[in-house]
Structures are given as structure tokens and as C-alpha cells.
Design a protein around this motif. Structure first.
Motif, PDB file in Angstrom:
ATOM      1  N   PRO A 173      36.800  18.514  12.249  1.00 60.81           N
ATOM      2  CA  PRO A 173      35.907  17.913  13.247  1.00 60.81           C
ATOM      3  C   PRO A 173      34.753  17.110  12.640  1.00 60.81           C
ATOM      4  O   PRO A 173      34.129  16.304  13.333  1.00 60.81           O
ATOM      5  CB  PRO A 173      35.387  19.128  14.032  1.00 60.81           C
ATOM      6  CG  PRO A 173      35.650  20.306  13.173  1.00 60.81           C
ATOM      7  CD  PRO A 173      36.814  19.965  12.304  1.00 60.81           C
ATOM      8  N   ARG A 174      34.506  17.271  11.342  1.00 62.06           N
ATOM      9  CA  ARG A 174      33.437  16.511  10.692  1.00 62.06           C
ATOM     10  C   ARG A 174      33.930  15.211  10.060  1.00 62.06           C
ATOM     11  O   ARG A 174      33.149  14.441   9.529  1.00 62.06           O
ATOM     12  CB  ARG A 174      32.772  17.378   9.616  1.00 62.06           C
ATOM     13  CG  ARG A 174      32.161  18.656  10.185  1.00 62.06           C
ATOM     14  CD  ARG A 174      31.847  19.639   9.111  1.00 62.06           C
ATOM     15  NE  ARG A 174      33.127  20.060   8.513  1.00 62.06           N
ATOM     16  CZ  ARG A 174      33.268  21.003   7.617  1.00 62.06           C
ATOM     17  NH1 ARG A 174      32.213  21.643   7.181  1.00 62.06           N
ATOM     18  NH2 ARG A 174      34.442  21.330   7.140  1.00 62.06           N
ATOM     19  N   LYS A 175      35.228  14.979  10.121  1.00 64.99           N
ATOM     20  CA  LYS A 175      35.824  13.781   9.504  1.00 64.99           C
ATOM     21  C   LYS A 175      36.064  12.704  10.552  1.00 64.99           C
ATOM     22  O   LYS A 175      35.896  12.911  11.741  1.00 64.99           O
ATOM     23  CB  LYS A 175      37.160  14.134   8.834  1.00 64.99           C
ATOM     24  CG  LYS A 175      37.054  15.176   7.755  1.00 64.99           C
ATOM     25  CD  LYS A 175      36.470  14.620   6.499  1.00 64.99           C
ATOM     26  CE  LYS A 175      36.448  15.736   5.457  1.00 64.99           C
ATOM     27  NZ  LYS A 175      36.305  15.299   4.136  1.00 64.99           N
ATOM     28  N   ARG A 176      36.508  11.548  10.060  1.00 65.48           N
ATOM     29  CA  ARG A 176      36.811  10.420  10.944  1.00 65.48           C
ATOM     30  C   ARG A 176      37.908  10.784  11.943  1.00 65.48           C
ATOM     31  O   ARG A 176      38.868  11.466  11.615  1.00 65.48           O
ATOM     32  CB  ARG A 176      37.253   9.234  10.090  1.00 65.48           C
ATOM     33  CG  ARG A 176      37.223   7.924  10.832  1.00 65.48           C
ATOM     34  CD  ARG A 176      37.566   6.786   9.907  1.00 65.48           C
ATOM     35  NE  ARG A 176      38.839   6.259  10.414  1.00 65.48           N
ATOM     36  CZ  ARG A 176      39.662   5.528   9.733  1.00 65.48           C
ATOM     37  NH1 ARG A 176      39.414   5.217   8.495  1.00 65.48           N
ATOM     38  NH2 ARG A 176      40.769   5.081  10.268  1.00 65.48           N
ATOM     39  N   TYR A 177      37.782  10.304  13.155  1.00 67.15           N
ATOM     40  CA  TYR A 177      38.703  10.614  14.241  1.00 67.15           C
ATOM     41  C   TYR A 177      40.121  10.129  13.940  1.00 67.15           C
ATOM     42  O   TYR A 177      40.318   9.037  13.414  1.00 67.15           O
ATOM     43  CB  TYR A 177      38.194   9.950  15.530  1.00 67.15           C
ATOM     44  CG  TYR A 177      39.109  10.117  16.705  1.00 67.15           C
ATOM     45  CD1 TYR A 177      39.086  11.280  17.456  1.00 67.15           C
ATOM     46  CD2 TYR A 177      40.011   9.121  17.047  1.00 67.15           C
ATOM     47  CE1 TYR A 177      39.945  11.447  18.542  1.00 67.15           C
ATOM     48  CE2 TYR A 177      40.866   9.279  18.125  1.00 67.15           C
ATOM     49  CZ  TYR A 177      40.830  10.444  18.861  1.00 67.15           C
ATOM     50  OH  TYR A 177      41.682  10.591  19.918  1.00 67.15           O
ATOM     51  N   THR A 178      41.111  10.952  14.267  1.00 67.49           N
ATOM     52  CA  THR A 178      42.520  10.551  14.247  1.00 67.49           C
ATOM     53  C   THR A 178      43.124  10.963  15.589  1.00 67.49           C
ATOM     54  O   THR A 178      42.472  11.634  16.396  1.00 67.49           O
ATOM     55  CB  THR A 178      43.326  11.233  13.114  1.00 67.49           C
ATOM     56  OG1 THR A 178      43.477  12.620  13.433  1.00 67.49           O
ATOM     57  CG2 THR A 178      42.656  11.066  11.769  1.00 67.49           C
ATOM     58  N   HIS A 179      44.367  10.615  15.826  1.00 74.84           N
ATOM     59  CA  HIS A 179      45.025  11.027  17.068  1.00 74.84           C
ATOM     60  C   HIS A 179      45.379  12.508  17.054  1.00 74.84           C
ATOM     61  O   HIS A 179      45.674  13.086  18.089  1.00 74.84           O
ATOM     62  CB  HIS A 179      46.270  10.171  17.338  1.00 74.84           C
ATOM     63  CG  HIS A 179      47.368  10.381  16.350  1.00 74.84           C
ATOM     64  ND1 HIS A 179      47.313   9.881  15.065  1.00 74.84           N
ATOM     65  CD2 HIS A 179      48.537  11.041  16.456  1.00 74.84           C
ATOM     66  CE1 HIS A 179      48.417  10.229  14.434  1.00 74.84           C
ATOM     67  NE2 HIS A 179      49.174  10.924  15.251  1.00 74.84           N
ATOM     68  N   TRP A 180      45.339  13.145  15.874  1.00 73.09           N
ATOM     69  CA  TRP A 180      45.542  14.588  15.794  1.00 73.09           C
ATOM     70  C   TRP A 180      44.210  15.265  16.052  1.00 73.09           C
ATOM     71  O   TRP A 180      43.149  14.725  15.760  1.00 73.09           O
ATOM     72  CB  TRP A 180      46.068  14.982  14.430  1.00 73.09           C
ATOM     73  CG  TRP A 180      47.473  14.548  14.180  1.00 73.09           C
ATOM     74  CD1 TRP A 180      48.452  14.362  15.107  1.00 73.09           C
ATOM     75  CD2 TRP A 180      48.047  14.253  12.912  1.00 73.09           C
ATOM     76  NE1 TRP A 180      49.613  13.977  14.496  1.00 73.09           N
ATOM     77  CE2 TRP A 180      49.391  13.901  13.153  1.00 73.09           C
ATOM     78  CE3 TRP A 180      47.583  14.267  11.624  1.00 73.09           C
ATOM     79  CZ2 TRP A 180      50.249  13.571  12.131  1.00 73.09           C
ATOM     80  CZ3 TRP A 180      48.438  13.935  10.606  1.00 73.09           C
ATOM     81  CH2 TRP A 180      49.762  13.594  10.864  1.00 73.09           C
ATOM     82  N   LYS A 181      44.253  16.461  16.558  1.00 76.81           N
ATOM     83  CA  LYS A 181      43.030  17.169  16.932  1.00 76.81           C
ATOM     84  C   LYS A 181      42.917  18.495  16.187  1.00 76.81           C
ATOM     85  O   LYS A 181      43.894  19.049  15.732  1.00 76.81           O
ATOM     86  CB  LYS A 181      43.039  17.481  18.440  1.00 76.81           C
ATOM     87  CG  LYS A 181      43.262  16.283  19.320  1.00 76.81           C
ATOM     88  CD  LYS A 181      42.003  15.489  19.445  1.00 76.81           C
ATOM     89  CE  LYS A 181      42.157  14.423  20.511  1.00 76.81           C
ATOM     90  NZ  LYS A 181      42.048  13.099  20.060  1.00 76.81           N
ATOM     91  N   HIS A 182      41.679  18.988  16.108  1.00 71.72           N
ATOM     92  CA  HIS A 182      41.489  20.358  15.661  1.00 71.72           C
ATOM     93  C   HIS A 182      41.727  21.271  16.859  1.00 71.72           C
ATOM     94  O   HIS A 182      41.834  20.818  17.988  1.00 71.72           O
ATOM     95  CB  HIS A 182      40.106  20.566  15.049  1.00 71.72           C
ATOM     96  CG  HIS A 182      38.981  20.036  15.872  1.00 71.72           C
ATOM     97  ND1 HIS A 182      38.574  18.725  15.834  1.00 71.72           N
ATOM     98  CD2 HIS A 182      38.192  20.632  16.786  1.00 71.72           C
ATOM     99  CE1 HIS A 182      37.580  18.546  16.678  1.00 71.72           C
ATOM    100  NE2 HIS A 182      37.326  19.687  17.273  1.00 71.72           N
ATOM    101  N   THR A 183      41.823  22.561  16.618  1.00 76.87           N
ATOM    102  CA  THR A 183      42.144  23.515  17.670  1.00 76.87           C
ATOM    103  C   THR A 183      41.018  24.525  17.800  1.00 76.87           C
ATOM    104  O   THR A 183      40.515  25.025  16.795  1.00 76.87           O
ATOM    105  CB  THR A 183      43.467  24.248  17.347  1.00 76.87           C
ATOM    106  OG1 THR A 183      44.505  23.262  17.217  1.00 76.87           O
ATOM    107  CG2 THR A 183      43.838  25.228  18.431  1.00 76.87           C
TER     108      THR A 183
END
Length: 117
Positions: free
Chosen positions: A51-61
Motif C-alpha cells: 500500500p505504500r508503493k505506486r498503484y497497480t491494478h493488483w491490490k493489497h488485502t
């Protein structure tokens, strides 16, 4: 895990964890994320769901707890996390997380089950 050599049996696992509070606050959830590196092309590419990195289409849970835990700095939350493929839906994961917390203000022990789709 090296996806070229991992076996299906290695994708079912239980791992213990121990988290230590760095400040006095409430813990409402645990957050899980992963990094994946593509290393077999002309350049290495790493994508992260941190969650602290650049946004991607994958998500944290986010794994929400049954209730907030009032933790003081230095107290620990420990337990185990188990993951397996859902037997009915091969793209889903079943996650079992046990929690054990004995703090100055509150104690909690339990197990929660989550389904990731």
C-alpha cells in the motif's frame, strides 16, 4: 516462490507471525500484500501491491479483526496464517488466521476464516 519450480503442494501452507506495536493505538485489521518480479525478459520488472508503493491494478488485502484491539507500544499480536485453494472454485483462496493477544488492557484469542475471490 519461483513459479517455474513451485509444486501445487507448496501453495498450501501455514505460517506463524508475530507483530509488535510501535505506538499505543487500536489494531482493526491485518494487511497482506505481495511483490512479483518478472525476471526472464530483457529487463527485470517488479510489481508490488504494497500500500505504500505506486498503484497497480493488483491490490493489497485487508483482513478485518472481529473487534479492535487496544495495543500499547511493545505489546505483541501473534498467531498463524493458513492458505489453501478453495476446493469448489479454483481461482479462490481460503485463508484461516488465528490471533493471540494478551495486552495490558485487553486479551483476545480467536480464529477467523476469510475467502479471497
Amino acid at each position: 516462490m519461483d513459479m517455474k519450480v513451485v509444486t501445487p503442494e507448496q501453495l498450501v501452507f501455514i505460517s506463524s507471525y508475530k507483530l509488535t506495536a510501535v505506538r499505543n493505538d487500536f489494531v482493526h485489521a491485518l494487511v497482506a500484500w505481495f511483490d512479483v518480479s518478472f525476471t526472464h525478459g530483457s529487463q527485470v520488472l517488479t510489481l508490488s501491491t504494497d500500500p505504500r508503493k505506486r498503484y497497480t491494478h493488483w491490490k493489497h488485502t485487508v483482513f478485518y479483526l472481529e473487534r479492535g484491539l487496544p495495543m500499547m507500544a511493545g505489546e505483541t499480536l501473534s498467531g498463524s496464517l493458513g492458505v489453501r485453494k478453495n476446493p469448489d472454485h479454483n481461482r479462490d483462496l481460503d485463508v484461516k488466521i488465528s490471533y493471540n493477544f494478551e495486552g495490558a488492557k485487553f486479551a483476545y484469542k480467536g480464529t477467523r476464516f476469510y475467502k479471497l475471490k
